[in-house]
Design a protein around this motif. Structure first.
Motif, PDB file in Angstrom:
ATOM      1  N   ILE A 116      83.568 -35.248 111.436  1.00 14.61           N
ATOM      2  CA  ILE A 116      82.826 -34.476 110.690  1.00 14.61           C
ATOM      3  C   ILE A 116      81.399 -35.221 110.105  1.00 14.61           C
ATOM      4  CG2 ILE A 116      84.040 -35.004 108.436  1.00 14.61           C
ATOM      5  CD1 ILE A 116      83.932 -31.636 107.775  1.00 14.61           C
ATOM      6  N   ILE A 117      82.128 -36.609 110.013  1.00 18.20           N
ATOM      7  CA  ILE A 117      80.933 -37.701 109.451  1.00 18.20           C
ATOM      8  C   ILE A 117      80.119 -37.697 109.910  1.00 18.20           C
ATOM      9  CG2 ILE A 117      80.308 -40.035 108.660  1.00 18.20           C
ATOM     10  CD1 ILE A 117      82.234 -38.400 106.418  1.00 18.20           C
ATOM     11  N   TYR A 118      80.338 -37.628 111.696  1.00 12.37           N
ATOM     12  CA  TYR A 118      79.080 -37.874 112.840  1.00 12.37           C
ATOM     13  C   TYR A 118      79.051 -36.711 112.769  1.00 12.37           C
ATOM     14  CZ  TYR A 118      81.440 -41.914 115.823  1.00 12.37           C
ATOM     15  OH  TYR A 118      81.820 -43.075 115.851  1.00 12.37           O
ATOM     16  N   GLY A 119      79.035 -35.493 112.487  1.00 15.53           N
ATOM     17  CA  GLY A 119      78.410 -34.127 111.992  1.00 15.53           C
ATOM     18  C   GLY A 119      77.211 -34.019 111.138  1.00 15.53           C
ATOM     19  N   MET A 120      77.772 -34.707 109.684  1.00 15.35           N
ATOM     20  CA  MET A 120      76.591 -34.612 109.008  1.00 15.35           C
ATOM     21  C   MET A 120      75.993 -35.936 109.334  1.00 15.35           C
ATOM     22  SD  MET A 120      79.786 -34.586 106.369  1.00 15.35           S
ATOM     23  CE  MET A 120      79.041 -34.613 104.834  1.00 15.35           C
ATOM     24  N   TRP A 121      76.098 -37.078 110.007  1.00 18.95           N
ATOM     25  CA  TRP A 121      74.766 -37.706 110.596  1.00 18.95           C
ATOM     26  C   TRP A 121      73.837 -37.088 111.066  1.00 18.95           C
ATOM     27  CZ3 TRP A 121      74.088 -40.071 114.935  1.00 18.95           C
ATOM     28  CH2 TRP A 121      73.182 -41.445 114.592  1.00 18.95           C
ATOM     29  N   GLY A 122      74.393 -36.484 112.597  1.00 15.32           N
ATOM     30  CA  GLY A 122      74.242 -36.514 113.092  1.00 15.32           C
ATOM     31  C   GLY A 122      72.982 -34.569 112.291  1.00 15.32           C
ATOM     32  N   LEU A 123      73.223 -33.934 111.350  1.00 11.97           N
ATOM     33  CA  LEU A 123      72.484 -33.181 111.114  1.00 11.97           C
ATOM     34  C   LEU A 123      71.315 -33.291 110.126  1.00 11.97           C
ATOM     35  CD1 LEU A 123      72.132 -29.595 110.587  1.00 11.97           C
ATOM     36  CD2 LEU A 123      73.858 -29.912 109.210  1.00 11.97           C
TER      37      LEU A 123
END
Length: 311
Positions: A116-123
């Protein structure tokens, strides 16, 4: 007698644990198949060939999430495998001794970051940067080419299939590079030193000595990363756009099987809707098993060929 009884108990318990894995897999498959049967029987083969997904009219097709799953995983492998190979090669063959451990530790720490951290960073970080600085360059370079040009056209919105594949690549790199590094390090030093003594360059040593010796482990690491990419959910859900439908452009929003399940399972208010989502889960299970089975067959062939060469 006591020792014999203990041996039998140990053998029986280990056999049970081994069979328990197959029992769990069979139970999951049966449960998914039973729950997905209403949708599969209602739509038939059209469920696999239709890209329509309309909860209002209860008309569902799995083509869009299937294509999205395969395309994002392919992008992740195209980016992640060369980068992982370069990282493993640098650590094992080129890095000074004082730098090997810090770089290896940093790569392993990437695997511990929650998805989810990767997702937040990506967004919030990568998507705006990609839309403003990277996508225009890619569109200028590749957008006018025949055949592949439409894949690199589209508005710079920052979220889409390509971004999801890029985030997946970052997520699988720690797994693939760690395995490659470990298998590269088991190559006997005498083999590499002999090649260097004959005048081989570093690349020739890697290509003609290290890779042939470790090809089974390298392929196994790549397949592990592919399995991770196929089933990743939260990071992909953040950056793919979650739009049903097929687009030629990699920069347009799309979806995957896992992102569709994460987004819509709690909203399924009709039995056919729920069954269609479970059918997507069944398809993801089948796709993963098929791909990993082919990988296992490939590894077996590589092991046999390697054994023949050594003989």
């Amino acid at each position: 007698m006591g020792q014999s009884l203990g041996d039998r108990l140990f053998q029986g318990s280990t056999l049970f644990f081994a069979l328990f894995v197959f029992i769990v897999l069979a139970a999951i498959l049966v449960a998914l198949a039973l729950a997905a049967w209403p949708a599969l029987s209602h739509f038939g083969w059209g469920f696999l060939t239709s890209s329509e997904w309309n909860p209002v009219t209860l008309n569902f097709g799995a083509l869009s999430p299937i294509v999205g799953t395969l395309v994002t995983s392919l992008i992740a492998m195209l980016i992640g495998v060369p980068v992982s190979f370069g990282i493993a090669l640098f650590i094992t063959e080129m890095a000074p001794a004082w730098l090997k451990r810090p770089v290896g530790t940093a790569i392993e720490l990437l695997a511990a970051i929650p998805s989810i951290i990767y997702g937040m960073w990506g967004l919030f970080i990568f998507a705006p940067f990609f839309a403003d600085h990277i996508q225009p360059v890619m569109t200028d370079l590749f957008g006018g080419l025949p055949l592949i040009g439409p894949m690199f056209q589209g508005p710079p919105i920052g979220i889409g299939v390509f971004n999801a594949g890029f985030i997946l690549a970052i997520m699988v790199i720690p797994f693939i590079s760690s395995i490659m590094r470990d298998v590269f390090e088991v190559v006997p030093r005498t083999l590499k030193e002999s090649a260097y003594a004959m005048g081989s360059t570093t690349w020739e040593v890697v290509w003609k000595v290290v890779l042939p010796y470790t090809k089974v482990g390298v392929v196994g690491g790549i397949m592990l990363g592919l399995g991770r990419a196929l089933g990743e959910t939260m990071a992909v859900t953040f950056v793919i756009g979650n739009a049903h439908g097929l687009n030629m452009s990699l920069f347009m929003p799309g979806n995957t099987i896992s992102s569709t399940l994460a987004n819509e399972f709690t909203e399924a208010d009709a039995p056919l809707y729920t069954s269609s989502l479970i059918a997507l889960g069944l398809l993801l299970f089948v796709i993963t098993v098929i791909i990993l089975s082919f990988a296992r067959l490939l590894l077996m062939r590589l092991e046999r060929s390697q054994g023949g060469e050594k003989a």
